[in-house]
Design a protein around this motif. Structure first.
Motif, short mmCIF file in Angstrom:
data_model
loop_
_atom_site.label_atom_id
_atom_site.label_comp_id
_atom_site.label_asym_id
_atom_site.label_seq_id
_atom_site.Cartn_x
_atom_site.Cartn_y
_atom_site.Cartn_z
N ASP B 237 0.82 -1.22 0.00
CA ASP B 237 0.00 0.00 0.00
C ASP B 237 0.85 1.27 0.00
OD1 ASP B 237 1.10 -0.33 2.46
OD2 ASP B 237 -0.74 0.01 3.61
N LEU B 238 2.14 1.13 -0.38
CA LEU B 238 3.06 2.26 -0.32
C LEU B 238 2.55 3.45 -1.15
CD1 LEU B 238 5.64 2.44 1.27
CD2 LEU B 238 6.92 1.83 -0.77
N ALA B 239 2.00 3.15 -2.33
CA ALA B 239 1.55 4.21 -3.24
C ALA B 239 0.46 5.06 -2.60
CB ALA B 239 1.06 3.60 -4.54
N GLU B 240 -0.35 4.48 -1.72
CA GLU B 240 -1.42 5.25 -1.07
C GLU B 240 -0.86 6.38 -0.24
OE1 GLU B 240 -3.98 2.71 1.22
OE2 GLU B 240 -4.04 1.25 -0.42
N TYR B 241 0.37 6.21 0.21
CA TYR B 241 0.97 7.23 1.06
C TYR B 241 1.85 8.18 0.25
CZ TYR B 241 -0.66 3.92 4.47
OH TYR B 241 -1.45 3.08 5.19
N GLY B 242 1.76 8.05 -1.07
CA GLY B 242 2.51 8.97 -1.93
C GLY B 242 4.00 8.72 -1.93
N VAL B 243 4.40 7.50 -1.61
CA VAL B 243 5.82 7.18 -1.58
C VAL B 243 6.09 6.12 -2.65
CG1 VAL B 243 7.67 6.15 -0.22
CG2 VAL B 243 6.06 7.71 0.86
N GLU B 244 7.18 6.29 -3.38
CA GLU B 244 7.54 5.33 -4.40
C GLU B 244 8.73 4.52 -3.89
OE1 GLU B 244 8.67 7.01 -8.21
OE2 GLU B 244 6.90 5.99 -9.04
N ALA B 245 8.61 3.21 -3.94
CA ALA B 245 9.70 2.36 -3.47
C ALA B 245 10.92 2.54 -4.37
CB ALA B 245 9.24 0.91 -3.49
N PRO B 246 12.12 2.14 -3.92
CA PRO B 246 13.30 2.23 -4.79
C PRO B 246 13.06 1.48 -6.10
CG PRO B 246 13.93 1.63 -2.57
CD PRO B 246 12.45 1.62 -2.59
N ILE B 247 13.73 1.95 -7.13
CA ILE B 247 13.53 1.39 -8.47
C ILE B 247 13.75 -0.13 -8.49
CG2 ILE B 247 15.91 2.06 -9.11
CD1 ILE B 247 12.99 2.06 -11.55
N TYR B 248 14.75 -0.59 -7.72
CA TYR B 248 15.06 -2.03 -7.68
C TYR B 248 13.88 -2.81 -7.13
CZ TYR B 248 19.38 0.54 -7.78
OH TYR B 248 20.35 1.45 -8.09
N THR B 249 13.25 -2.25 -6.06
CA THR B 249 12.11 -2.91 -5.45
C THR B 249 10.96 -3.00 -6.44
OG1 THR B 249 12.81 -1.76 -3.47
CG2 THR B 249 10.73 -2.96 -3.34
N ARG B 250 10.74 -1.88 -7.17
CA ARG B 250 9.61 -1.87 -8.10
C ARG B 250 9.82 -2.89 -9.21
NH1 ARG B 250 9.31 3.70 -10.11
NH2 ARG B 250 11.08 4.22 -8.80
N VAL B 251 11.05 -2.98 -9.72
CA VAL B 251 11.34 -3.95 -10.78
C VAL B 251 11.12 -5.37 -10.26
CG1 VAL B 251 13.19 -4.90 -12.20
CG2 VAL B 251 12.90 -2.44 -12.03
N CYS B 252 11.69 -5.64 -9.07
CA CYS B 252 11.60 -6.99 -8.53
C CYS B 252 10.16 -7.36 -8.21
CB CYS B 252 12.47 -7.13 -7.29
SG CYS B 252 14.22 -7.08 -7.68
N GLN B 253 9.39 -6.32 -7.74
CA GLN B 253 7.98 -6.58 -7.44
C GLN B 253 7.24 -6.97 -8.72
OE1 GLN B 253 6.87 -3.12 -5.26
NE2 GLN B 253 5.95 -4.29 -3.60
N ARG B 258 11.53 -12.22 -4.98
CA ARG B 258 11.58 -11.91 -3.56
C ARG B 258 12.98 -12.17 -3.04
NH1 ARG B 258 6.33 -11.44 -1.33
NH2 ARG B 258 4.81 -12.11 -2.88
N MET B 259 13.22 -11.65 -1.83
CA MET B 259 14.48 -11.96 -1.17
C MET B 259 14.46 -13.44 -0.81
SD MET B 259 16.43 -9.24 -0.58
CE MET B 259 17.23 -9.34 1.01
N LEU B 260 15.65 -13.99 -0.76
CA LEU B 260 15.77 -15.41 -0.47
C LEU B 260 15.17 -15.74 0.90
CD1 LEU B 260 17.35 -17.03 -2.62
CD2 LEU B 260 18.98 -17.54 -0.82
N TYR B 265 10.82 -7.73 -0.64
CA TYR B 265 11.47 -7.57 -1.93
C TYR B 265 12.84 -6.90 -1.74
CZ TYR B 265 6.96 -8.66 -3.93
OH TYR B 265 5.80 -9.29 -4.28
N PRO B 266 13.75 -7.09 -2.66
CA PRO B 266 15.05 -6.42 -2.55
C PRO B 266 14.88 -4.91 -2.64
CG PRO B 266 15.08 -8.13 -4.24
CD PRO B 266 13.66 -7.93 -3.85
#
Lengths: 255, 296
Positions: B237-253, B258-260, B265-266
């Motif tokens: 729900d990060l986007a609801e708070y107007g925050v964008e995760a790091p680019i790496y997280t978004r790609v991996c999502q 996922r992290m081992l 997510y990384p």
């Protein structure tokens, strides 16, 4: 960087003298011709001021300022020479207009005294860093707040002027006419001054916060990074100047 | 006892209706680097200024709860006492220059002079701060002649020289170019290595993910989450708070890396790389198995 200070970096004895002694010199240079109002004190004091400027190797720097003041004083000479109340002895005639000796001497008195005061202030301004001056005043008990205002003016005003330039460019790039006829300039005034005032207010608030977290309001005594600038003969000079002024007062009373 | 203890902090600016900070409670240990994220008006700046006591002492307004730094209550002590323990650096490097000093060296001394530090001690502290922020080369330059990044590092050095236990940085790179930001981030890292507790409000999530120990997610004055970067940035729900995760997280999502052995997510390039390699070897192992089965 644009700087508002007239300080000239030179290596000379005058530069080493502490600011307080120079301030005392200004006071003495103003007081002496008042206490002894003869023409001789006036020109001797003026000469001393100019010699000190020469010793500080800033005489060439002071010439434009002295020249400017001198130009204004020239009008005094002309007016007094022609129209002074006590005019009697005619020196020469310009056409049918007589030029009098009394008026000339009176005007010379004013000129010497004015140039003397200008010279005394130039000694302080040209050979002392503004920050040194403020610091020694704060050491002598001036409030650090007033000291801050005095010393920040030299850098904050050029910053504000840079902001004005930026805003002028920004408004011009939006198509506003800022040059040309008087009417155009008047019309441009509000859109220029508005953002300048607002941005200065915001800057001031931010700077207040920044100063506060740097301990600006902390009570207790302040320390100084720079060691106090002490000239070896500073106090001797200050006492002898005081002695000369007192001597002049006594001379005036007796004679 | 933790170094920073915030309990039920509530704050309302004068002449406003809405709470700027609404019931925030968190603790931070000495030496931690805490990131503060949230969209604009989420309360990041207000929270930062509450840690030094500018909220409520500078702005006044309604205040509830408490902020304690090393056991000292910020509201009771006032700004002038708090700044001996907590330093703050603001967004705009230009307005943090005092304007009363002619060189960088003297500028850094400004705070120390007002705190009444002895001259010898002052010079040691300034030299150390100059070294830490890597601005020794500019120490005789005029403060206003520096570039934005250099000026911001000078502002940090000025605060560091006052030897606070905590340094709060309120979006210190938001007005800088990429090179300036990079310089400032390197400086922040070296502060953290020195053991100084750092509170960093930032919009550059990649940087926070790499350096922060914990992230506080603020939204409309409330503390939504306070956890490790990987947990906070893995929230769906990060986007609801107007925050964008790091680019790496978004790609991996997006591609489901996922992290081992974890459900997060990384958040950094290294983690993403590790997750990719783990996934890749798992895929190749399984495909080898398949191939092996076929030849049987």
């Amino acid at each position: 960087m644009k700087s508002m200070s007239l300080y000239v970096e030179r290596e000379s004895t005058v530069h080493h003298i502490d600011p307080i002694t120079k301030l005392v010199y200004i006071a003495a240079a103003i007081a002496l011709p008042i206490i002894l109002p003869s023409l001789h004190t006036a020109w001797i004091c003026m000469l001393i001021s100019f010699v000190i400027l020469g010793m500080g190797r800033v005489l060439t720097r002071s010439l434009p300022i002295i020249g400017f003041v001198g130009f204004i004083l020239l009008t005094v000479v002309i007016i007094q020479g022609f129209f002074h109340v006590g005019n009697e002895t005619v020196l020469f005639r310009l056409g049918s207009w007589p030029f009098y000796e009394e008026g000339l001497l009176f005007a010379m008195g004013i000129t010497f005294r004015a140039l003397n005061i200008v010279g005394a202030f130039l000694i302080l301004v040209l050979t002392t860093k503004p920050s040194d001056l403020v610091e020694s005043l704060v050491r002598k008990g001036l409030s650090p707040r007033i000291g801050y205002v005095l010393s920040s003016v030299f850098q904050i005003i050029p910053q504000m002027m840079a902001t004005v330039d930026t805003i002028t460019d920004a408004q011009r790039s939006r198509g506003m006419e800022t040059e040309g006829k008087l009417m155009t300039r008047i019309k441009a005034f509000l859109p220029l001054i508005g953002p300048v005032v607002l941005s200065s207010l915001i800057d001031t608030k931010e700077r207040t916060l920044a100063l506060q977290v740097r301990g600006f309001n902390v009570k207790g005594s302040k320390t100084f990074l720079n060691e106090e600038k002490m000239y070896r003969y500073g106090s001797a000079m200050r006492w002898s100047m005081l002695a000369i002024v007192i001597g002049a007062v006594i001379w005036r009373v007796i004679a | 006892m933790s170094l920073i203890e915030v309990e039920h902090l509530k704050y309302r600016y004068p002449a406003t209706e809405k709470l700027a900070l609404n019931d925030i409670s968190l603790t931070a240990e000495a030496g931690e680097l805490i990131g503060i994220v949230g969209k604009n008006t989420a309360g990041k700046t207000t929270f930062c200024q509450a840690l030094v006591g500018l909220v409520p002492h500078f702005y006044k307004g309604a205040y509830g709860g408490s902020v304690r730094i090393g056991g000292m209550d910020v509201k009771e002590s006032g700004v002038d006492e708090t700044i001996r323990k907590v330093g703050i650096v603001f967004q705009n490097p230009f307005t943090q220059v005092t304007g009363s000093k002619l060189t960088v060296y003297e500028e850094i001394a400004f705070g120390l002079e007002h705190l009444g530090i002895a001259r010898q001690d002052m010079m040691e502290r300034i030299d150390h701060a100059l070294h830490l922020l890597d601005i020794e080369a500019y120490k005789d330059r005029a403060p206003f002649d520096l570039s934005g990044g250099q000026m911001q590092r000078m502002a940090i050095a000025s605060v560091i020289a006052m030897r606070p236990q905590v340094i709060v940085l309120d979006e210190p790179t938001s007005q800088l170019d990429p090179q300036g930001s990079e310089e400032v981030f390197r400086a922040i890292q070296s502060l953290s290595r020195e053991g100084i507790t750092v509170i960093l409000a930032e919009h550059k999530m990649e940087k926070l993910a790499a350096y922060a120990d914990r992230i506080a997610l603020l939204h409309e004055g409330m503390l939504i989450d306070y956890d490790t970067p990987s947990r906070v940035f893995s929230r769906s729900d990060l986007a609801e708070y107007g925050v964008e995760a790091p680019i790496y997280t978004r790609v991996c999502q997006a591609i489901g890396f996922r992290m081992l052995d974890m459900d997060t997510y990384p958040v950094t390039l290294e983690e993403a790389q590790a997750a990719y390699e783990a996934q890749h070897s798992a895929i190749s192992a399984s495909s080898q198995e398949e191939q092996g089965g076929r030849y049987d």
